[in-house]
Scaffold this motif. Structure first.
Motif, short mmCIF file in Angstrom:
data_model
loop_
_atom_site.label_atom_id
_atom_site.label_comp_id
_atom_site.label_asym_id
_atom_site.label_seq_id
_atom_site.Cartn_x
_atom_site.Cartn_y
_atom_site.Cartn_z
N ASP A 124 8.17 14.08 -3.26
CA ASP A 124 7.42 14.92 -4.19
C ASP A 124 5.93 14.61 -4.19
OD1 ASP A 124 7.84 12.42 -5.26
OD2 ASP A 124 8.01 13.11 -7.33
N GLY A 125 5.45 13.89 -3.16
CA GLY A 125 4.02 13.70 -2.97
C GLY A 125 3.41 12.55 -3.73
N VAL A 126 4.19 11.62 -4.27
CA VAL A 126 3.66 10.47 -5.00
C VAL A 126 3.39 9.33 -4.02
CG1 VAL A 126 4.12 8.78 -6.81
CG2 VAL A 126 4.87 11.15 -7.09
N ARG A 127 2.22 8.72 -4.16
CA ARG A 127 1.85 7.61 -3.28
C ARG A 127 2.36 6.30 -3.85
NH1 ARG A 127 -1.60 3.65 -3.22
NH2 ARG A 127 -2.38 4.34 -5.27
N LEU A 128 3.05 5.52 -3.01
CA LEU A 128 3.60 4.23 -3.43
C LEU A 128 2.96 3.09 -2.67
CD1 LEU A 128 7.43 5.08 -3.52
CD2 LEU A 128 5.75 5.31 -5.36
N ASN A 129 2.88 1.95 -3.34
CA ASN A 129 2.35 0.73 -2.72
C ASN A 129 3.53 -0.15 -2.30
OD1 ASN A 129 0.32 -1.20 -2.00
ND2 ASN A 129 0.88 -2.36 -3.83
N ALA A 130 3.40 -0.81 -1.16
CA ALA A 130 4.47 -1.67 -0.66
C ALA A 130 3.90 -2.78 0.19
CB ALA A 130 5.49 -0.86 0.14
N PHE A 131 4.57 -3.93 0.19
CA PHE A 131 4.26 -5.05 1.07
C PHE A 131 5.44 -5.23 2.04
CE2 PHE A 131 1.81 -7.07 -2.66
CZ PHE A 131 0.66 -6.37 -2.32
N PHE A 132 5.14 -5.25 3.33
CA PHE A 132 6.17 -5.53 4.32
C PHE A 132 5.92 -6.91 4.88
CE2 PHE A 132 8.01 -4.91 8.73
CZ PHE A 132 9.32 -5.05 8.29
N ILE A 133 6.74 -7.87 4.43
CA ILE A 133 6.63 -9.27 4.88
C ILE A 133 7.51 -9.40 6.12
CG2 ILE A 133 6.94 -11.67 4.21
CD1 ILE A 133 6.75 -10.75 1.29
N LYS A 134 6.90 -9.69 7.25
CA LYS A 134 7.64 -9.62 8.51
C LYS A 134 7.48 -10.90 9.32
CE LYS A 134 3.77 -7.35 10.88
NZ LYS A 134 3.36 -6.19 11.69
N HIS A 135 8.52 -11.19 10.08
CA HIS A 135 8.49 -12.33 10.99
C HIS A 135 7.67 -11.96 12.23
CE1 HIS A 135 11.25 -15.18 9.07
NE2 HIS A 135 11.90 -14.11 8.63
N GLN A 136 7.31 -12.98 12.95
CA GLN A 136 6.50 -12.80 14.15
C GLN A 136 7.37 -12.95 15.39
OE1 GLN A 136 3.18 -11.93 13.67
NE2 GLN A 136 3.86 -11.95 11.53
N GLY A 137 6.93 -12.35 16.47
CA GLY A 137 7.61 -12.51 17.74
C GLY A 137 8.95 -11.80 17.79
N SER A 138 9.86 -12.40 18.53
CA SER A 138 11.16 -11.77 18.75
C SER A 138 12.02 -11.74 17.50
CB SER A 138 11.91 -12.51 19.87
OG SER A 138 12.10 -13.88 19.52
N LEU A 139 11.76 -12.64 16.54
CA LEU A 139 12.57 -12.69 15.32
C LEU A 139 12.40 -11.43 14.49
CD1 LEU A 139 14.54 -14.38 13.71
CD2 LEU A 139 12.60 -15.48 12.57
N LEU A 140 11.25 -10.77 14.61
CA LEU A 140 11.02 -9.54 13.86
C LEU A 140 12.05 -8.47 14.23
CD1 LEU A 140 9.32 -7.61 12.08
CD2 LEU A 140 7.86 -7.21 14.08
#
Length: 434
Positions: A124-140
């Motif tokens: 419906d066009g609402v902007r949301l904030n989010a944090f994507f905490i991600k691993h590095q390298g192949s573990l991601l």
């Protein structure tokens, strides 16, 4: 003024009806009656009209005299019901608690976590904030990814300690999604809006190419548990979720209202509730394996509700009970991460389970709380992936005497580490909102 207005309406209605009746008689009555002068017809119409007005005015006066009090009481109740309906959101959602939660949102950088700050747009066009905490390298690309739904207060920055355990100890990528109306997200919060937010978060993960989209785990805490349940139970998402984790959530808003205010709230018809979140009904449609984590010292959501959800779930299910856990600090249980890892390992080790099958003897975890004095030595049972999947009756025990003391959580939904407490103070945990 209302009486005058009502009389005018009656006058206009009767006048129109009189003209229609006169016209009908002129057309229908034969012979000499049709040839009566117009003055006669006018006198008939005038007499009929004024007599009708007199009867109508008398009826209104008598009705107001006899039943006016009941009518006013009815409108008063209707007004109160409308006000209560409108303020239900204020009772359930607390985006401004604690103060400045809409302004100050801590980033994962405060915990030295690698992340992306994502702005996503809902249907419906609402902007949301989010944090994507991600691993590095192949573990991601190989690690499970947790879609995290928070409680009814604060913002996603307040959930960083929980996300840090999932990232560091459970080796998961974590998407912290901030609801509309919370933190730096736009819009106004509502049940329908939260449902669209949840679908937008899942769609965001499914569209990524750097993670394994077959390993998406939906985790919800308190109110987030209801959001997660509703998402996982929808027909469009059942096959897209690997597992569901619910922490200290409730069966429905009506049941919570009955616990916090009066039992009659649970008997109200559904149309009187602005927010329902009927997880007890939605949980029956879950197809993914589910883990229920319940703090037995929760003074906000009765732990019995978690057991009700657990019993209603028809998929492969597990239960982790934390006797010393409160509403906001259950994730600080020493072996919380171990249980999450074992559960995810068991889910990944299942060989194409039948999503419609009902497990008669589901696995149950139990967390044994520590005491001041040393406990007798008890063996610690490690659950391998194979043993958990194959033996649904296994119990997860903890050698509690060797565990550190619990930490105190101060604000609702805020997971900030405070001073270490002795075990005798483990119940002195300040909690507020669901």
């Amino acid at each position: 003024m209302k009486l005058v207005h009502l009389c005018l309406m009656c006058w206009r209605t009767i006048r129109q009806a009189s003209l229609v009746a006169i016209r009908f008689m002129q057309v229908s009555l034969p012979g000499r009656i049709m040839k009566l002068p117009n003055t006669v017809w006018s006198n008939v119409a005038s007499n009929y009209f004024w007599s009708s007005c007199s009867y109508a005015l008398l009826t209104i006066f008598l009705f107001n005299w006899l039943y006016g009090g009941y009518l006013m009481f009815f409108f008063l109740l209707l007004t109160i019901a409308g006000v209560v309906y409108e303020v239900q959101d204020m009772l359930l959602y607390h985006p401004d608690h604690p103060e400045r939660s809409r302004l100050l949102v801590r980033t994962p950088a405060a915990c030295a976590l690698p992340y992306e700050n994502i702005q996503l747009v809902t249907e419906d066009g609402v902007r949301l904030n989010a944090f994507f905490i991600k691993h590095q390298g192949s573990l991601l690309a190989t690690a499970p990814t947790v879609l995290f739904f928070h409680g009814n207060a604060g913002n996603i920055g307040d959930r960083l300690p929980h996300a840090q355990r999932l990232y560091s100890e459970c080796h998961c990528n974590v998407l912290l999604l901030e609801y509309r109306g919370y933190g730096r997200s736009d819009g106004r919060v509502s049940e329908h809006g939260l449902t669209m937010d949840a679908h937008a978060g899942l769609d965001l993960l499914l569209a990524r190419t750097d993670i394994d989209t077959n390993k998406i785990v939906v985790l919800g805490v308190s109110l987030g548990g209801a959001v997660a349940t509703k998402l996982a139970s929808s027909a469009a998402c059942q096959r897209k979720i690997m597992a569901l984790i619910i922490v200290n959530s409730f069966t429905s808003i009506a049941d919570m209202g009955a616990c916090m205010f009066h039992s009659c709230i649970a008997k109200l018809p559904g149309w009187m509730l602005r927010n329902r979140f009927s997880s007890r009904d939605a949980i029956r449609d879950i197809k993914a394996p589910a883990l229920f984590v319940s703090g037995q010292c929760d003074r906000v959501v009765p732990p019995a509700m978690m057991h009700t959800l657990y019993e209603a779930c028809q998929s492969r299910k597990f239960f982790f009970s934390v006797p010393g856990g409160g509403h906001n600090n259950t994730f600080l249980a020493p072996n919380y991460s171990d249980v999450i890892r074992d559960f995810l390992g068991a889910v990944q080790g299942m060989s194409a389970p039948n999503p419609l099958s009902v497990v008669n003897n589901p696995a149950k975890f139990s967390f044994v709380d520590y005491q001041d004095q040393p406990l007798p030595p008890t063996p610690s049972h490690e659950l391998s992936r194979g043993s958990l999947a194959a033996d649904p009756s296994v119990v997860y025990d903890v050698n509690a005497a060797s565990q550190p003391a619990h930490r105190l959580v101060l604000d609702s939904g805020i997971a900030e580490t405070a001073s270490m407490l002795p075990s005798s103070s483990s119940n002195l945990i300040q909690e507020s909102h669901a």
